[in-house]
Enzyme design. Sequence first.
Site, PDB file in Angstrom:
ATOM      1  CE  LYS A   8      -3.394 -12.878  25.350  1.00  0.00           C
ATOM      2  NZ  LYS A   8      -3.177 -12.967  26.820  1.00  0.00           N
ATOM      3  CG  ASP A  18      -0.430 -12.992  28.476  1.00  0.00           C
ATOM      4  OD1 ASP A  18      -0.628 -13.829  27.568  1.00  0.00           O
ATOM      5  OD2 ASP A  18      -1.009 -11.893  28.515  1.00  0.00           O
ATOM      6  CB  CYS A  78      -0.967  -0.033   1.179  1.00  0.00           C
ATOM      7  SG  CYS A  78      -2.341   1.145   0.996  1.00  0.00           S
ATOM      8  CE1 TYR A  79       2.965   7.498   2.223  1.00  0.00           C
ATOM      9  CE2 TYR A  79       4.713   6.143   3.150  1.00  0.00           C
ATOM     10  CZ  TYR A  79       4.250   7.372   2.726  1.00  0.00           C
ATOM     11  OH  TYR A  79       5.065   8.478   2.794  1.00  0.00           O
ATOM     12  CG  HIS A 125      -3.792  -3.524   3.115  1.00  0.00           C
ATOM     13  ND1 HIS A 125      -2.773  -3.068   3.919  1.00  0.00           N
ATOM     14  CD2 HIS A 125      -4.398  -2.436   2.598  1.00  0.00           C
ATOM     15  CE1 HIS A 125      -2.776  -1.731   3.902  1.00  0.00           C
ATOM     16  NE2 HIS A 125      -3.743  -1.332   3.108  1.00  0.00           N
TER      17      HIS A 125
END
Length: 533
Positions: free
Chosen positions: A389, A250, A105-106, A192
Amino acid sequence: MGATHGGPERRASAGGVSRPAASATNEVVLVVDFGAQYAQLIARRVREAHVYSEIVSRTTPVAEMLARRPKAIILSGGPASVHVDGAPSIDPSLYSAGVPVLGICYGAQLLAQQLGGEVRRTGGGEYGRTELSVVSPSPLFADLAVEQEVWMSHADCIVTPPSGFTAIATSAGAPVAAFEDRDRALYGVQFHPEVAHTPQGQEILKAFLHDVAGCRPTWTNVSIIEESIDEIRARVGSERVICGLSGGVDSAVAAALVHKAVGDQLTCVFVDTGLLRKGEAEQVEETFRRQFNIDLVHVKAADRFLAALNDVIDPERKRKIIGETFIRVFEEVARDLGDARFLVQGTLYPDIVESGGSDNAVIKSHHNVGGLPDDMDFELVEPLRHLFKDEVRAVGEELGLPEEIVWRQPFPGPGLGVRIIGTITPERVEILQRADEIVVEEIKRAGLYRKIWQSFAVLPVVRTVGVMGDDRTYAYPIVIRAVTSDDAMTADWARLPYDVLERIASRIINEVPGVNRVAYDVTSKPPGTIEWE
């Protein structure tokens, strides 16, 4: 509890990206962040292809990037236009360094403009699902359909590729939707590939990583564990270690990794802040002390935390107070154990990002990152600091942790302190605990617990008028929050069935004194965050 920083001389880097030991033996792909939240998603997708990735700021000198000997560099998207003054840029010497580059993209527009192509302001653009036509054979699209669906989000478009490049795909709003200079291994895509709305996007990324850049798929759960253990042993030596254990996935995975590395040198510390879910303290005791025979210190500090939070409304102050109080408790336990030098915490990469790590704005200070005192006495061991995660869950399964821990929904380190919107009192904590318990019970009963990233109750400190038993009531509302997500960087509100919402609302109003209204939050992230504070 999640992560922390130490004092200036001991602190792991919060700005830029600090390199974990894992990258010393794994090939690395650098993702240059041009300000897009999708930069984190790109990094995750690279890792899903079993290639280690790191995010670096666009301000990182190219020489510093190349010193890392990356196998490839990916330029992320971003919100800016290449035509505006001060548009994010990069040293174009990157393109002649011999390292394969993929602009997204950019990043593709910047690559095209810097090498002499034409990027035009169209006044229109493409947003959402778009049909892409492959017009020239390319390694990126090998074995893929000539016509395929992709996800676009751009206003400017590339109309002429640079000299030496070939346009390899087009769409209705992007004359050059993908282009390549195969000899220099430079590629750009206007769409994307990292998002799920591009169905073949992961295959396109794999083609760039494996076929173009020659990356080997060595980033695996086993390699993460082995290299983390080596790093922990080298760091800790024979020193005493304590771990802030909350009972969540975690801290549990972090504790398991460190215990595997140093064994009896580890003592886990569970701090009951008074802001936990109902019955959580008993569950942690049962799981870690009795089932896993881990040396566990249980500190009952509810009065201390609630006193420190008395009359505090501002959420940033709450997080910092909670973070500092945690550290002071850990320091006291460490002294009792003989001055333990190291503190283990389950910091994840999104914690660093939202607290202002890399090149990002501070969204909120996580109590374990931006909310910690500079004068704390510990050196930190954060074995999950560079993991998302989903990677942590996979490592937990590989370590043999039980399903009920590995797949537990995330719970914030500050606990219910950031789900009570206003001042915190014991009465409000009890109301929220009871409401939250009902939410989780009904989500599990409906078979939705593993399908939802987080589901919980929020207590705004306001009163609403109601009618119960023909009498006027003036009580608290409860807001239900449930979201779906892959990594908590972005999230969508969960479309819970009406009958599930009805059961939750009915039970809360009938079973929780002090509540007369239930609402459902239908805000995605962005613009909202998952937690309310």
